[in-house]
Design a protein around this motif. Sequence first.
Motif: not given
Length: 222
Positions: A53, A74, A120, A122, A124, A169-171, A174-175
């Motif tokens: 990424d 987001m 994807h 996210d 951080a 999404g993973y969490g 995220d989108k």
Amino acid sequence: MKRLFRACGIIIGLFVVAVALGTLVPRPLFGPGSDDAPKSRRILVLSNPIHTDIAVPLDDVVLRTFGFLLDDGMPLDAPEVKYLVFGRGSREFYIATPTWDQLKPMPLLKGLTLDRAAMHIDVAGPIPEPHPEVNGFDVGEREFGAMLAFIKDSFYEDAEGPLIIPGVGYGSFDKFYEADGYFTALVGCNTWTARALREAGITTGMWNPLPVTLRWSLELHN
């Protein structure tokens, strides 16, 4: 059977040679050239065993470029968010495989052959350096803008803008978005990362399908 093994050995050997040459031969071939402009932007390449990424520091320029992410929920305006993280991959494999223990045969097959692509995104907080899975690069303002434009153009858009893939999404933050074009394993997530880095004036290998070869080429040519 011996012919089959021999053919498989030849194919594997050709792949190894192609990966080695793709790492050793720089792209662009003669480098981006000298540039005396200050390199005031720091971007990060985040790696795991199969995927890379790009993390960019969140500021007003990034917010203007990707403001639609804020509209889609987001938390770009949260004070603890320091980076916006972008990746591109196989739509079915990307969405269906947040962790290795969730690996399924059909998404894997799609990822190894041909699939629609997905972006994807996210967020951080602070990302520590140095770190074995983080490569940092300082780039100029013009190159940074060119990379952002390339990433923005990687989203598939209709008349209303980029198309979010709802409900996945993973969490919590995220989108996933529809990406422009298709995905194959030979021209996949890591070659997309490499192309974005070249837009930022960073030299990569000629062909880097694996995170480890991309890391090697970045260390070799920069």
